[in-house]
Motif scaffolding. Structure first.
Motif, PDB file in Angstrom:
ATOM      1  N   THR A  26       7.376   4.534   9.769  1.00 36.70           N
ATOM      2  CA  THR A  26       7.359   3.403   8.831  1.00 36.70           C
ATOM      3  C   THR A  26       8.522   3.498   7.857  1.00 36.70           C
ATOM      4  OG1 THR A  26       4.945   3.254   8.968  1.00 36.70           O
ATOM      5  CG2 THR A  26       5.998   2.211   7.066  1.00 36.70           C
ATOM      6  N   ARG A  79       0.796  -1.216   0.000  1.00 41.25           N
ATOM      7  CA  ARG A  79       0.000   0.000   0.000  1.00 41.25           C
ATOM      8  C   ARG A  79       0.840   1.282   0.000  1.00 41.25           C
ATOM      9  NH1 ARG A  79       0.077  -2.805   4.557  1.00 41.25           N
ATOM     10  NH2 ARG A  79       0.716  -1.793   6.498  1.00 41.25           N
ATOM     11  N   THR A  80       2.158   1.155  -0.112  1.00 39.47           N
ATOM     12  CA  THR A  80       3.026   2.333  -0.198  1.00 39.47           C
ATOM     13  C   THR A  80       4.018   2.139  -1.343  1.00 39.47           C
ATOM     14  OG1 THR A  80       4.732   1.499   1.317  1.00 39.47           O
ATOM     15  CG2 THR A  80       2.861   2.658   2.309  1.00 39.47           C
ATOM     16  N   GLU A 140       4.761  15.398   4.867  1.00 39.84           N
ATOM     17  CA  GLU A 140       3.585  14.558   5.063  1.00 39.84           C
ATOM     18  C   GLU A 140       3.524  13.446   4.017  1.00 39.84           C
ATOM     19  OE1 GLU A 140       0.427  13.258   7.161  1.00 39.84           O
ATOM     20  OE2 GLU A 140       1.586  15.052   7.668  1.00 39.84           O
ATOM     21  N   GLY A 141       3.525  12.198   4.487  1.00 39.22           N
ATOM     22  CA  GLY A 141       3.416  11.058   3.605  1.00 39.22           C
ATOM     23  C   GLY A 141       4.708  10.630   2.939  1.00 39.22           C
ATOM     24  N   GLN A 196       7.197   6.571  -0.014  1.00 37.01           N
ATOM     25  CA  GLN A 196       6.092   7.486  -0.304  1.00 37.01           C
ATOM     26  C   GLN A 196       4.762   6.842   0.079  1.00 37.01           C
ATOM     27  OE1 GLN A 196       7.434  10.453  -2.969  1.00 37.01           O
ATOM     28  NE2 GLN A 196       8.690   9.811  -1.250  1.00 37.01           N
ATOM     29  N   GLY A 197       3.785   7.693   0.375  1.00 37.37           N
ATOM     30  CA  GLY A 197       2.445   7.208   0.692  1.00 37.37           C
ATOM     31  C   GLY A 197       2.346   6.552   2.050  1.00 37.37           C
ATOM     32  N   ILE A 198       3.244   6.942   2.966  1.00 40.52           N
ATOM     33  CA  ILE A 198       3.233   6.337   4.301  1.00 40.52           C
ATOM     34  C   ILE A 198       2.426   7.211   5.263  1.00 40.52           C
ATOM     35  CG2 ILE A 198       5.390   5.060   4.031  1.00 40.52           C
ATOM     36  CD1 ILE A 198       6.837   7.359   5.361  1.00 40.52           C
ATOM     37  N   ARG A 199       1.663   6.574   6.125  1.00 32.32           N
ATOM     38  CA  ARG A 199       0.848   7.319   7.095  1.00 32.32           C
ATOM     39  C   ARG A 199       1.685   7.792   8.271  1.00 32.32           C
ATOM     40  NH1 ARG A 199      -3.397   3.823   9.313  1.00 32.32           N
ATOM     41  NH2 ARG A 199      -4.083   5.760  10.320  1.00 32.32           N
ATOM     42  N   ARG A 200       2.708   7.031   8.618  1.00 30.18           N
ATOM     43  CA  ARG A 200       3.553   7.389   9.754  1.00 30.18           C
ATOM     44  C   ARG A 200       5.001   7.502   9.283  1.00 30.18           C
ATOM     45  NH1 ARG A 200      -0.055   3.596  11.572  1.00 30.18           N
ATOM     46  NH2 ARG A 200      -1.421   4.246  13.303  1.00 30.18           N
ATOM     47  N   THR A 201       5.657   8.549   9.703  1.00 31.95           N
ATOM     48  CA  THR A 201       7.057   8.749   9.330  1.00 31.95           C
ATOM     49  C   THR A 201       7.919   7.582   9.799  1.00 31.95           C
ATOM     50  OG1 THR A 201       6.809  11.151   9.458  1.00 31.95           O
ATOM     51  CG2 THR A 201       9.033  10.286   9.570  1.00 31.95           C
ATOM     52  N   THR A 248      11.716  14.523   5.300  1.00 32.34           N
ATOM     53  CA  THR A 248      10.396  14.215   5.858  1.00 32.34           C
ATOM     54  C   THR A 248       9.405  15.322   5.529  1.00 32.34           C
ATOM     55  OG1 THR A 248      11.464  13.119   7.745  1.00 32.34           O
ATOM     56  CG2 THR A 248       9.108  13.611   7.930  1.00 32.34           C
TER      57      THR A 248
END
Length: 426
Positions: free
Chosen positions: A412, A77-78, A381-382, A405-410, A379
């Motif tokens: 990750t 999903r990322t 957002e996302g 890219q496309g990550i909800r939490r940094t 870093t």
């Protein structure tokens, strides 16, 4: 025998998953050429691991470890772009999505730093000048029968102490009254306060060529310092252009290294934007902006044999939503800088060191990557990114770029990047 090799392979896969004050120059003490930049010795290669950890990482074994890391479910999903290049052997060790156009966040500062060092030169100096327009004949006169002019140098480290030194030089000439205006020449850059593609709610410092720590306090500070020195100014403060023939009283000079250090270690956005606009000003065009800066970056991209049309450069810091680069481009730039001794000696000391300083101070502690990996973080957002250098267990110097890219939490992205760094150094 096959069973033993199988279990060893499984064990291997499990293991893999586990700024400064400026120097005042007056016409009397200004050297004919900038002073030599003194840097700590930078080795031709990054520090080697102890002899007890000299196990050779074969490219196939490393690829297997990285393949295992990239098989994580987070990539359902990322997005991921990853490139690892062996500078010793001049070949890629691993590539996955290396030509995907992704947002670099603050690894855009890698692009800016290397392009600026190449375009401006490693001995480049920032300069903020104070001039008077009443000519050489008025030297020693207590009255300035003209204007005092400030040539703004978009110095992100310009401080009150720097202004004190300029005012002190004026007072040393016996000046007690200024009958004209204080004119600020801010034509080094365009008049835009934000970068192209910055969010409306970004609270970063406005991009002013006469900024002081990102604050619009130059006029107030300068007038106060004049008053403190017993100098009365009868005119107003305004913006304009330098008068031809104006005489320089003093200047504050700052090396490009002094700006590069907070830009990379602390990820200072204002420092990065100042370097971006100094590249633009290098074109010689007054009020130069993004277009001129991008031409300088694209010239380097072409020099490396890549097509600038494949990327988009929006600003110098990586704040913009419109920046698009690839892991391949970042790795090629890092290789270009490393193979140029002058660029290497200025870039390497500025990069954060894993587990020791800068934005990597708390990462990779207690691992073989600590004190070994030198890299720029990114870093927004996302987005989480990391690009830099390390030394492999076989002594080879590597450069790498990791773009999540496309990550909800940094966290990750950071956790994945740390695992990659461990795979490269263990």
């Amino acid at each position: 025998m096959k069973q033993i090799l199988f279990f060893l392979h499984i064990l291997l896969l499990l293991t893999a998953c586990a700024g400064s004050r400026g120097a005042l120059h007056t016409p009397e003490n200004t050297p004919s050429s900038p002073p030599a930049i003194v840097l700590k010795d930078v080795p031709a290669s990054l520090p080697l691991l102890p002899d007890t950890a000299q196990a050779i990482n074969s490219p196939s074994a490393l690829a297997a470890r990285l393949d295992s890391l990239c098989a994580d479910s987070i990539f359902d999903r990322t997005q991921l772009g990853l490139a690892v290049y062996d500078l010793t052997d001049n070949r890629y060790l691993y590539r996955r999505g290396e030509r995907q156009c992704l947002r670099p966040a603050s690894t855009m500062k890698v692009v800016t730093a290397i392009s600026a060092l190449h375009t401006l030169g490693t001995d480049y100096n920032y300069s903020t000048r104070l001039l008077r327009t009443d000519g050489e004949a008025a030297k020693g006169d207590s009255i300035v029968r003209g204007n005092i002019e400030i040539r703004a140098g978009f110095d992100p480290l310009l401080s009150k102490d720097d202004l004190k030194s300029l005012v002190a030089a004026l007072a040393a000439e016996g000046v007690r009254r200024i009958e004209g205006d204080i004119v600020a020449d801010v034509s080094l850059k365009d008049t835009l306060a934000k970068g192209w593609g910055w969010c409306w709610d970004d609270d970063d410092a406005p991009l002013d060529a006469l900024t002081m720590g990102g604050k619009d306090i130059f006029e107030t500070s300068f007038r106060q310092l004049l008053a403190d020195s017993g100098i009365v100014c009868l005119g107003t403060f305004r913006k304009g252009r330098l008068t031809p023939g104006g005489r320089t009283v003093a200047s504050v000079e700052r090396t490009i290294d002094a700006v590069l250090l907070p830009m990379m270690k602390k990820s200072d956005n204002l420092a990065a934007e100042s370097m971006f606009y100094h590249m633009a000003a290098h074109s010689g065009k007054p009020y130069a902006g993004r277009r001129e800066a991008v031409k300088a970056i694209e010239a380097l991209v072409k020099k490396m044999g890549l097509n600038p049309a494949h990327y988009q450069f929006a600003d110098g810091s990586g704040l913009s939503l419109y920046n698009y680069v690839t892991p391949e481009l970042l790795v090629r730039l890092l290789a270009f800088a490393y193979n140029d001794e002058a660029l290497r000696r200025h870039l390497l000391p500025a990069l954060p060191i894993a587990g020791e300083d800068g934005t990597l101070v708390r990462r990779l502690r207690g691992t073989k990557a600590q004190g070994n990996v030198r890299a720029k973080t990114g870093t927004v957002e996302g987005v989480s990114t990391l690009a830099g250098y390390c030394t492999a267990p076989n002594g080879h110097t590597l450069c790498f770029a990791i773009m999540n890219q496309g990550i909800r939490r940094t966290s990750t992205g950071r956790n994945f990047q740390d695992r990659v760094c461990r795979a490269l150094t263990e």
